[in-house]
Design a protein around this motif. Sequence first.
Motif, PDB file in Angstrom:
ATOM      1  N   LEU A  70      46.124  39.258  -7.478  1.00 32.91           N
ATOM      2  CA  LEU A  70      44.890  38.702  -8.214  1.00 32.91           C
ATOM      3  C   LEU A  70      44.460  37.581  -7.543  1.00 32.91           C
ATOM      4  CD1 LEU A  70      46.271  39.581 -11.767  1.00 32.91           C
ATOM      5  CD2 LEU A  70      44.221  40.986 -10.622  1.00 32.91           C
ATOM      6  N   ASP A  71      45.069  36.625  -7.014  1.00 33.16           N
ATOM      7  CA  ASP A  71      44.698  35.496  -6.459  1.00 33.16           C
ATOM      8  C   ASP A  71      43.624  35.959  -5.075  1.00 33.16           C
ATOM      9  OD1 ASP A  71      45.474  33.518  -8.066  1.00 33.16           O
ATOM     10  OD2 ASP A  71      47.294  32.731  -6.758  1.00 33.16           O
ATOM     11  N   THR A  72      43.966  36.936  -4.574  1.00 34.41           N
ATOM     12  CA  THR A  72      43.171  37.390  -3.290  1.00 34.41           C
ATOM     13  C   THR A  72      42.016  38.147  -3.771  1.00 34.41           C
ATOM     14  OG1 THR A  72      45.314  37.730  -2.297  1.00 34.41           O
ATOM     15  CG2 THR A  72      43.182  38.930  -1.309  1.00 34.41           C
ATOM     16  N   ASP A  73      41.932  38.950  -4.678  1.00 39.61           N
ATOM     17  CA  ASP A  73      40.872  39.575  -5.374  1.00 39.61           C
ATOM     18  C   ASP A  73      41.160  39.829  -6.823  1.00 39.61           C
ATOM     19  OD1 ASP A  73      38.776  41.254  -5.734  1.00 39.61           O
ATOM     20  OD2 ASP A  73      39.374  42.697  -4.586  1.00 39.61           O
ATOM     21  N   ARG A  74      40.276  39.372  -7.570  1.00 39.82           N
ATOM     22  CA  ARG A  74      40.417  39.717  -9.221  1.00 39.82           C
ATOM     23  C   ARG A  74      40.137  40.949  -9.700  1.00 39.82           C
ATOM     24  NH1 ARG A  74      43.198  35.211 -10.439  1.00 39.82           N
ATOM     25  NH2 ARG A  74      42.232  33.545 -11.284  1.00 39.82           N
ATOM     26  N   SER A  75      39.447  41.679  -8.899  1.00 36.20           N
ATOM     27  CA  SER A  75      39.296  42.909  -9.030  1.00 36.20           C
ATOM     28  C   SER A  75      40.291  43.984  -8.794  1.00 36.20           C
ATOM     29  CB  SER A  75      37.888  43.433  -8.684  1.00 36.20           C
ATOM     30  OG  SER A  75      36.903  42.912  -9.071  1.00 36.20           O
ATOM     31  N   ILE A  76      41.341  43.538  -8.101  1.00 41.68           N
ATOM     32  CA  ILE A  76      42.235  44.180  -7.679  1.00 41.68           C
ATOM     33  C   ILE A  76      43.204  44.790  -8.842  1.00 41.68           C
ATOM     34  CG2 ILE A  76      44.141  42.879  -7.257  1.00 41.68           C
ATOM     35  CD1 ILE A  76      43.043  45.460  -4.691  1.00 41.68           C
ATOM     36  N   GLY A  77      42.831  44.310  -9.894  1.00 43.87           N
ATOM     37  CA  GLY A  77      43.855  44.921 -11.065  1.00 43.87           C
ATOM     38  C   GLY A  77      43.440  46.344 -11.483  1.00 43.87           C
ATOM     39  N   LEU A  78      42.355  46.832 -10.814  1.00 40.89           N
ATOM     40  CA  LEU A  78      41.996  48.186 -10.866  1.00 40.89           C
ATOM     41  C   LEU A  78      42.909  48.846  -9.815  1.00 40.89           C
ATOM     42  CD1 LEU A  78      37.942  47.818 -10.719  1.00 40.89           C
ATOM     43  CD2 LEU A  78      39.361  48.741 -12.609  1.00 40.89           C
ATOM     44  N   LEU A  79      43.521  48.303  -8.754  1.00 40.50           N
ATOM     45  CA  LEU A  79      44.236  49.248  -8.033  1.00 40.50           C
ATOM     46  C   LEU A  79      45.706  48.909  -7.913  1.00 40.50           C
ATOM     47  CD1 LEU A  79      41.631  49.055  -4.869  1.00 40.50           C
ATOM     48  CD2 LEU A  79      41.961  51.059  -6.603  1.00 40.50           C
ATOM     49  N   LEU A  80      46.253  48.012  -8.521  1.00 40.27           N
ATOM     50  CA  LEU A  80      47.506  47.591  -8.797  1.00 40.27           C
ATOM     51  C   LEU A  80      48.267  48.586  -8.915  1.00 40.27           C
ATOM     52  CD1 LEU A  80      47.761  44.116 -10.816  1.00 40.27           C
ATOM     53  CD2 LEU A  80      48.031  44.374  -8.204  1.00 40.27           C
ATOM     54  N   PRO A  81      49.335  48.653  -7.997  1.00 34.56           N
ATOM     55  CA  PRO A  81      50.226  50.019  -8.293  1.00 34.56           C
ATOM     56  C   PRO A  81      51.424  49.964  -9.397  1.00 34.56           C
ATOM     57  CG  PRO A  81      51.213  48.538  -6.448  1.00 34.56           C
ATOM     58  CD  PRO A  81      49.961  47.876  -7.036  1.00 34.56           C
ATOM     59  N   CYS A  82      50.801  49.853 -10.509  1.00 35.40           N
ATOM     60  CA  CYS A  82      51.689  49.752 -11.827  1.00 35.40           C
ATOM     61  C   CYS A  82      52.203  50.853 -12.287  1.00 35.40           C
ATOM     62  CB  CYS A  82      50.497  48.970 -12.665  1.00 35.40           C
ATOM     63  SG  CYS A  82      50.270  47.482 -12.283  1.00 35.40           S
TER      64      CYS A  82
END
Length: 137
Positions: A70-82
């Motif tokens: 998230l520090d790299t890209d705030r929108s990455i939450g859409l793609l986190l491998p959760c």
Amino acid sequence: MRYDRTVHLDTDFAAAVARTRDALAAQGFGILTEIDITATLKAKLDRAAEDMEDYVILGACNPGLAHRALDTDRSIGLLLPCNVVVRRDGDRTAVQVLDPGTMVALTGLDALRPVAEEATRRLDAALAALTAAEAES
């Protein structure tokens, strides 16, 4: 492009869910949510989902990795491998995770590569622990 990492277990569904939780915890992942897709669809769609196999989505999170991404890209939450899927697949149980490399492939952000690589190592270790435990049984 494959976007999943999957193992198949010759164990019952409930045991597979419990073992998956333990294997993820051993790699620093906590379970934030659990969605019983089978029960939800049966409740919301009534008869339309009555034949759906056991299917649970575990919302797993490794806070350190999530923070770095998230520090790299705030929108990455859409793609986190959760999301970790545990589902019946015939007479076996499939355990599936999103391939963390998908974050890099879809965004083109090389700064995410170290996070994706560490997440891959940890998730692969969790999946390997599941198959190793089964081999010992």
